[in-house]
Design a protein around this motif. Structure first.
Motif, PDB file in Angstrom:
ATOM      1  N   GLU A 167       2.404 -93.706 -69.396  1.00 33.05           N
ATOM      2  CA  GLU A 167       1.317 -94.329 -70.140  1.00 33.05           C
ATOM      3  C   GLU A 167       0.496 -93.290 -70.909  1.00 33.05           C
ATOM      4  OE1 GLU A 167       3.026 -97.080 -67.632  1.00 33.05           O
ATOM      5  OE2 GLU A 167       2.016 -95.258 -66.893  1.00 33.05           O
ATOM      6  N   LEU A 168       0.375 -92.094 -70.347  1.00 34.41           N
ATOM      7  CA  LEU A 168      -0.319 -91.027 -71.068  1.00 34.41           C
ATOM      8  C   LEU A 168       0.444 -90.647 -72.340  1.00 34.41           C
ATOM      9  CD1 LEU A 168      -1.631 -88.538 -68.343  1.00 34.41           C
ATOM     10  CD2 LEU A 168      -2.971 -89.937 -69.903  1.00 34.41           C
ATOM     11  N   MET A 169       1.776 -90.558 -72.233  1.00 35.31           N
ATOM     12  CA  MET A 169       2.577 -90.225 -73.407  1.00 35.31           C
ATOM     13  C   MET A 169       2.462 -91.314 -74.472  1.00 35.31           C
ATOM     14  SD  MET A 169       3.870 -87.245 -73.215  1.00 35.31           S
ATOM     15  CE  MET A 169       4.972 -87.393 -74.615  1.00 35.31           C
ATOM     16  N   GLU A 170       2.456 -92.585 -74.032  1.00 34.24           N
ATOM     17  CA  GLU A 170       2.298 -93.676 -74.992  1.00 34.24           C
ATOM     18  C   GLU A 170       0.934 -93.607 -75.677  1.00 34.24           C
ATOM     19  OE1 GLU A 170       3.016 -97.147 -72.659  1.00 34.24           O
ATOM     20  OE2 GLU A 170       5.199 -96.981 -72.794  1.00 34.24           O
ATOM     21  N   ALA A 171      -0.103 -93.296 -74.899  1.00 31.89           N
ATOM     22  CA  ALA A 171      -1.445 -93.170 -75.476  1.00 31.89           C
ATOM     23  C   ALA A 171      -1.499 -92.008 -76.468  1.00 31.89           C
ATOM     24  CB  ALA A 171      -2.475 -92.973 -74.366  1.00 31.89           C
ATOM     25  N   PHE A 172      -0.822 -90.899 -76.136  1.00 30.44           N
ATOM     26  CA  PHE A 172      -0.769 -89.746 -77.032  1.00 30.44           C
ATOM     27  C   PHE A 172      -0.151 -90.137 -78.374  1.00 30.44           C
ATOM     28  CE2 PHE A 172       1.998 -86.370 -78.720  1.00 30.44           C
ATOM     29  CZ  PHE A 172       1.053 -85.416 -79.026  1.00 30.44           C
ATOM     30  N   HIS A 173       0.948 -90.870 -78.342  1.00 29.15           N
ATOM     31  CA  HIS A 173       1.602 -91.272 -79.594  1.00 29.15           C
ATOM     32  C   HIS A 173       0.771 -92.295 -80.359  1.00 29.15           C
ATOM     33  CE1 HIS A 173       5.263 -88.952 -79.319  1.00 29.15           C
ATOM     34  NE2 HIS A 173       5.382 -89.286 -78.051  1.00 29.15           N
ATOM     35  N   LYS A 217      -8.226 -92.062 -61.955  1.00 27.14           N
ATOM     36  CA  LYS A 217      -9.432 -92.167 -62.761  1.00 27.14           C
ATOM     37  C   LYS A 217      -9.351 -91.169 -63.910  1.00 27.14           C
ATOM     38  CE  LYS A 217     -12.349 -88.679 -60.600  1.00 27.14           C
ATOM     39  NZ  LYS A 217     -13.702 -88.344 -60.094  1.00 27.14           N
ATOM     40  N   PHE A 218     -10.206 -91.361 -64.883  1.00 34.17           N
ATOM     41  CA  PHE A 218     -10.363 -90.343 -65.919  1.00 34.17           C
ATOM     42  C   PHE A 218     -11.826 -90.276 -66.328  1.00 34.17           C
ATOM     43  CE2 PHE A 218      -9.268 -94.168 -68.346  1.00 34.17           C
ATOM     44  CZ  PHE A 218     -10.174 -94.161 -69.395  1.00 34.17           C
ATOM     45  N   THR A 219     -12.214 -89.118 -66.856  1.00 36.75           N
ATOM     46  CA  THR A 219     -13.574 -88.859 -67.298  1.00 36.75           C
ATOM     47  C   THR A 219     -13.575 -88.643 -68.793  1.00 36.75           C
ATOM     48  OG1 THR A 219     -14.096 -87.788 -65.180  1.00 36.75           O
ATOM     49  CG2 THR A 219     -15.582 -87.352 -67.020  1.00 36.75           C
ATOM     50  N   VAL A 220     -14.460 -89.331 -69.501  1.00 33.89           N
ATOM     51  CA  VAL A 220     -14.594 -89.204 -70.951  1.00 33.89           C
ATOM     52  C   VAL A 220     -15.893 -88.463 -71.246  1.00 33.89           C
ATOM     53  CG1 VAL A 220     -14.647 -90.442 -73.154  1.00 33.89           C
ATOM     54  CG2 VAL A 220     -13.396 -91.384 -71.229  1.00 33.89           C
ATOM     55  N   TYR A 221     -15.885 -87.666 -72.308  1.00 28.41           N
ATOM     56  CA  TYR A 221     -17.017 -86.812 -72.652  1.00 28.41           C
ATOM     57  C   TYR A 221     -17.528 -87.145 -74.048  1.00 28.41           C
ATOM     58  CZ  TYR A 221     -15.102 -84.033 -68.813  1.00 28.41           C
ATOM     59  OH  TYR A 221     -14.623 -83.628 -67.585  1.00 28.41           O
ATOM     60  N   ASN A 247     -15.673 -93.711 -77.664  1.00 21.45           N
ATOM     61  CA  ASN A 247     -14.774 -94.783 -78.081  1.00 21.45           C
ATOM     62  C   ASN A 247     -13.558 -94.274 -78.837  1.00 21.45           C
ATOM     63  OD1 ASN A 247     -16.162 -96.894 -76.895  1.00 21.45           O
ATOM     64  ND2 ASN A 247     -17.379 -97.345 -78.725  1.00 21.45           N
ATOM     65  N   THR A 248     -13.650 -93.076 -79.418  1.00 20.31           N
ATOM     66  CA  THR A 248     -12.509 -92.516 -80.136  1.00 20.31           C
ATOM     67  C   THR A 248     -11.282 -92.457 -79.232  1.00 20.31           C
ATOM     68  OG1 THR A 248     -13.950 -91.182 -81.550  1.00 20.31           O
ATOM     69  CG2 THR A 248     -11.651 -90.480 -81.365  1.00 20.31           C
ATOM     70  N   ILE A 249     -11.471 -92.001 -77.992  1.00 17.56           N
ATOM     71  CA  ILE A 249     -10.322 -91.901 -77.085  1.00 17.56           C
ATOM     72  C   ILE A 249     -10.146 -93.167 -76.269  1.00 17.56           C
ATOM     73  CG2 ILE A 249     -11.511 -90.783 -75.119  1.00 17.56           C
ATOM     74  CD1 ILE A 249      -8.879 -88.941 -75.097  1.00 17.56           C
ATOM     75  N   LEU A 250     -11.231 -93.899 -76.002  1.00 14.75           N
ATOM     76  CA  LEU A 250     -11.080 -95.135 -75.232  1.00 14.75           C
ATOM     77  C   LEU A 250     -10.228 -96.165 -75.982  1.00 14.75           C
ATOM     78  CD1 LEU A 250     -14.696 -95.538 -73.787  1.00 14.75           C
ATOM     79  CD2 LEU A 250     -12.620 -95.030 -72.502  1.00 14.75           C
TER      80      LEU A 250
END
Length: 311
Positions: free
Chosen positions: A80-86, A278-282, A305-308
């Protein structure tokens, strides 16, 4: 990857490997692992903001940068991380997109628009990127009007960069300030083009360092007032004391270091740290003495929101 605060105990990380990768997901699937908000800290942010404003009103600083985090529950895995990256690569074609797996520390992902140092040999560039608004893409950038607060914030960063790099360059050219779009956000940007002084480009005795001009530019520029404040050393100490958390690699440096070809180093913004379930957004923003608490909180939400969006 270089951490924001070199005194906080985080390592400088060097990843070595394949230079060119071919994406294998041309049309990434929509994630079924939707994140849910676990915690954010409005009271903690408000308390820190109060301390920052008081210091600015006392005239101790020209600018300070206050950031915060929000924590999210998410059961996505490496796939899922790879899909989000693409998805990020498709959604943000003008940003630097990265995904870094760090043994023992989980993963970092970011979509950053801000160059710290880019170039090679006889030409490098950097930028002052400060001032932020959320503006739909349907509105042309030529129609955007900036507030005095945003213009002042950008001017502080540009002045700092101009003065800091001058000892290392023989030609310094500028473009801007102008409005630059990064996803749903717009910023004020000034680009600086640098021609190094030739005799600074000899090899250093310590081979762990990059070339002298790169080393000097990184050391001089990081952290810039866009992520720290002015005066820089005092602002960094103030942030360490009053911001209330460890930024780790957020607002540090991330990118490709290649002395034989093109170096592209960016300020690590619009990023998240993934660990376990979990993940932390900054997100952060520049504070001046005439800033407004609600507006600054909203700005951190826009940046998060850019990464969310890609998750």
């Amino acid at each position: 990857m270089i951490p924001y605060d070199l005194e906080a105990g985080h390592d400088i990380l060097l990843f070595e490997g394949t230079q060119h990768l071919t994406p294998v997901i041309e049309h990434p699937a929509s994630s079924h692992h939707h994140p849910t908000l676990a915690t954010q800290h409005p009271a903690k942010y408000a308390n820190a903001y109060s301390a920052f404003i008081k210091a600015l009103e006392r005239g101790e600083f020209a600018k300070l940068v206050l950031s915060r985090t929000s924590e999210w529950k998410w059961n996505g895995k490496e796939k899922e991380l790879m899909e989000a990256f693409h998805r990020a690569c498709i959604l943000y074609p003008r940003m630097m997109i990265y995904l870094a797996m760090i043994p023992g520390e989980g993963a970092w992902m970011g979509c950053t628009p801000e160059i710290l140092v880019s170039g090679s040999g006889h030409h490098y560039r950097t930028m002052a990127l400060a001032g932020t608004m959320s503006v739909p893409e349907s509105i042309p950038v030529k129609n955007i009007v900036w507030s005095q607060k945003n213009r002042k914030e950008q001017e502080i960063v540009a002045d700092y960069i101009r003065d800091s790099v001058s000892p290392y360059v023989r030609i310094l050219e500028e473009e801007g300030p102008y409005t630059s779009r990064a996803g749903q956000l717009v910023h004020l940007k000034t680009e600086f083009h640098l021609t190094p002084i030739p005799n600074t480009n000899h090899p250093l005795p310590n081979t762990q360092h990059p070339s002298p001009i790169l080393y000097n530019l990184i050391k001089t520029l990081h952290p810039t007032p866009a992520v720290c404040g002015l005066p820089a050393k005092e602002a960094a100490a103030f942030i360490r004391k009053y911001e209330g958390y460890d930024r780790s690699y957020y607002s540090g440096v991330v990118g490709m270091l290649d002395e034989d070809s093109e170096t592209n180093l960016f300020v690590n913004l619009r990023c998240a740290h993934f660990q376990g379930e979990k993940f932390t957004v900054y997100g952060g923003g520049g504070i001046l003495k005439d800033s407004n608490l609600g507006a600054e909180w909203n700005e951190t939400n826009w940046k998060m929101n850019t990464i969310l969006q890609i998750l």
